[in-house]
Scaffold this active site. Structure first.
Site, mmCIF file in Angstrom:
data_model
loop_
_atom_site.group_PDB
_atom_site.id
_atom_site.type_symbol
_atom_site.label_atom_id
_atom_site.label_comp_id
_atom_site.label_asym_id
_atom_site.label_seq_id
_atom_site.Cartn_x
_atom_site.Cartn_y
_atom_site.Cartn_z
ATOM 1 N N GLY A 7 0.851 -1.190 0.000
ATOM 2 C CA GLY A 7 0.000 0.000 0.000
ATOM 3 C C GLY A 7 0.881 1.232 0.000
ATOM 4 O O GLY A 7 0.522 2.292 0.501
ATOM 5 N N ALA A 9 1.905 3.348 -2.222
ATOM 6 C CA ALA A 9 1.654 4.546 -3.025
ATOM 7 C C ALA A 9 0.611 5.458 -2.384
ATOM 8 O O ALA A 9 0.403 6.583 -2.827
ATOM 9 C CB ALA A 9 1.202 4.159 -4.431
ATOM 10 N N ASN A 94 -12.032 -2.765 2.619
ATOM 11 C CA ASN A 94 -10.695 -3.105 3.108
ATOM 12 C C ASN A 94 -10.532 -4.563 3.536
ATOM 13 O O ASN A 94 -9.436 -5.108 3.482
ATOM 14 C CB ASN A 94 -10.311 -2.156 4.245
ATOM 15 C CG ASN A 94 -10.061 -0.743 3.722
ATOM 16 O OD1 ASN A 94 -10.037 -0.523 2.517
ATOM 17 N ND2 ASN A 94 -9.857 0.206 4.613
ATOM 18 N N ILE A 117 -2.050 -1.987 9.395
ATOM 19 C CA ILE A 117 -2.377 -0.574 9.583
ATOM 20 C C ILE A 117 -3.775 -0.298 9.025
ATOM 21 O O ILE A 117 -4.481 0.598 9.472
ATOM 22 C CB ILE A 117 -1.330 0.298 8.852
ATOM 23 C CG1 ILE A 117 0.056 0.078 9.462
ATOM 24 C CG2 ILE A 117 -1.713 1.774 8.861
ATOM 25 C CD1 ILE A 117 1.204 0.412 8.530
ATOM 26 N N THR A 118 -4.171 -1.091 8.030
ATOM 27 C CA THR A 118 -5.437 -0.888 7.324
ATOM 28 C C THR A 118 -6.629 -0.989 8.277
ATOM 29 O O THR A 118 -6.790 -1.993 8.965
ATOM 30 C CB THR A 118 -5.585 -1.942 6.207
ATOM 31 O OG1 THR A 118 -4.424 -1.899 5.378
ATOM 32 C CG2 THR A 118 -6.825 -1.693 5.372
ATOM 33 N N ASN A 119 -7.451 0.054 8.292
ATOM 34 C CA ASN A 119 -8.635 0.076 9.146
ATOM 35 C C ASN A 119 -9.802 -0.683 8.524
ATOM 36 O O ASN A 119 -9.834 -0.859 7.324
ATOM 37 C CB ASN A 119 -9.038 1.534 9.406
ATOM 38 C CG ASN A 119 -8.306 2.098 10.608
ATOM 39 O OD1 ASN A 119 -8.141 1.427 11.612
ATOM 40 N ND2 ASN A 119 -7.854 3.344 10.498
ATOM 41 N N HIS A 177 -8.697 -0.143 18.393
ATOM 42 C CA HIS A 177 -8.202 0.999 17.623
ATOM 43 C C HIS A 177 -9.339 1.753 16.938
ATOM 44 O O HIS A 177 -9.178 2.248 15.838
ATOM 45 C CB HIS A 177 -7.152 0.515 16.603
ATOM 46 C CG HIS A 177 -6.509 1.610 15.809
ATOM 47 N ND1 HIS A 177 -5.841 2.671 16.388
ATOM 48 C CD2 HIS A 177 -6.415 1.808 14.472
ATOM 49 C CE1 HIS A 177 -5.375 3.471 15.434
ATOM 50 N NE2 HIS A 177 -5.715 2.968 14.266
#
Length: 312
Positions: A7, A9, A94, A117-119, A177
């Site tokens: 991810g 970019a 996601n 890290i992706t929510n 989170h």
């Protein structure tokens, strides 16, 4: 030591890649992957920065070339929040992205430490765990939900309120989170005391800080730069621990003993195999105990959503 950013970019990915290029130990390798065709160019751009970190970029459907030989994989791929969305609205897009990328990690570098890290992290970590389990390579000491942004925000807000240097403050943050599952343990900050009102206000501000950024960017994005910094801090801590540095402690969202929920963010001693020790959350104030009790249903539902997504 090889670190792969998936991810790379995106807004978080580029900020993270820049920080890793400038801060990874000399001799490290940094590998950037994104579906976007610009990714090899991001790597060329960063390669002009004079540090002893080798960098390569890969794009397209197949992340395998970026993952070969990786020790640490940081996954920030996905769509960002827009005003009016919360982290769970991101789930529909996601979830599939994380599932696909973790399947590739399981095939190519199954022993790597993975930072998600992706929510919504509460859910995407559960997805990753189930995918790794299906592939027969799950190690609960090597899968992390990166919650470091909650910690750096807490440190910043407490330092501002109390006139401290931000570097002097370290607030442990437990739970999950998103929203009410984020619980800063303000009672455990040494040398600082808070009124009940301050605790209530600070806790709320920390829980809603992501929304603060989304609204301030007026539809132009979410927290990318502070998240890049937070992910870099976590990734660099992990690299130092994997290389044998002693006493590296970070909070992250991991599978533990299930006392509160299957996955739970708590202070971790990191080591050569990922999590060396899950540290106690210590003594909580009455406010914190209450908040912990109140969040568990939400957290457990978030986790179940991820488990069901893979096993349906």
């Amino acid at each position: 030591m090889k670190v792969a950013v998936l991810g790379a970019a995106g807004g978080i990915g580029q900020a993270l890649a820049l920080l890793l290029k400038t801060q990874l130990p000399s001799g490290s390798e940094l590998s950037l992957y994104d579906i976007a065709p610009v990714t090899p160019g991001v790597a060329v751009d960063l390669s002009h920065i004079p540090t002893a970190v080798k960098i390569k970029g890969f794009s397209g459907e197949d992340a395998t070339p970026a993952l070969e030989g990786a020790n640490v994989v940081l996954i920030s791929a996905g769509v960002a929040r827009k005003p009016g969305m919360d982290r769970s609205d991101l789930f529909n897009v996601n979830a599939g992205i994380v599932k696909n990328l973790v399947q590739q990690v399981a095939k190519t570098c199954p022993k790597a430490c993975i930072g998600i890290i992706t929510n919504p992290v509460n859910t995407t970590v559960a997805i990753a765990a189930e995918v790794l389990k299906k592939a027969g390579v799950y190690d609960k000491n090597k899968l992390f939900g990166v919650t470091t942004l909650d910690i750096i925000r807490s440190n910043t807000f407490v330092a501002e309120l109390k006139g401290k240097q931000p570097g002097e403050v370290e607030v442990p943050v437990i739970g999950g989170h998103s929203g009410v599952t984020i619980l800063p343990l303000l009672s455990q900050v040494p040398g600082v005391s808070f009124t009940e009102q301050e605790v209530a206000d600070l806790t709320k501000r920390i829980q809603n800080a992501g929304t603060e950024v989304v609204e301030a960017k007026a539809g132009g994005g979410s927290a990318t730069l502070s998240m890049g910094q937070a992910a870099a801090r976590f990734g660099l801590s992990l690299v130092r621990a994997l290389q044998g540095e002693q006493g590296v402690v970070e909070c992250a969202y991991v599978e533990g003993d299930g006392q509160y929920a299957r996955f739970f963010s708590q202070p971790l001693l990191l080591g050569k195999n990922g999590v060396e020790e899950r540290k106690s959350i210590g003594t909580l104030s009455a406010f914190e105990k209450n908040a912990l009790e109140g969040m568990l249903d939400t957290l457990k539902k978030d986790i179940a959503l991820g488990e069901e997504f893979v096993n349906k």
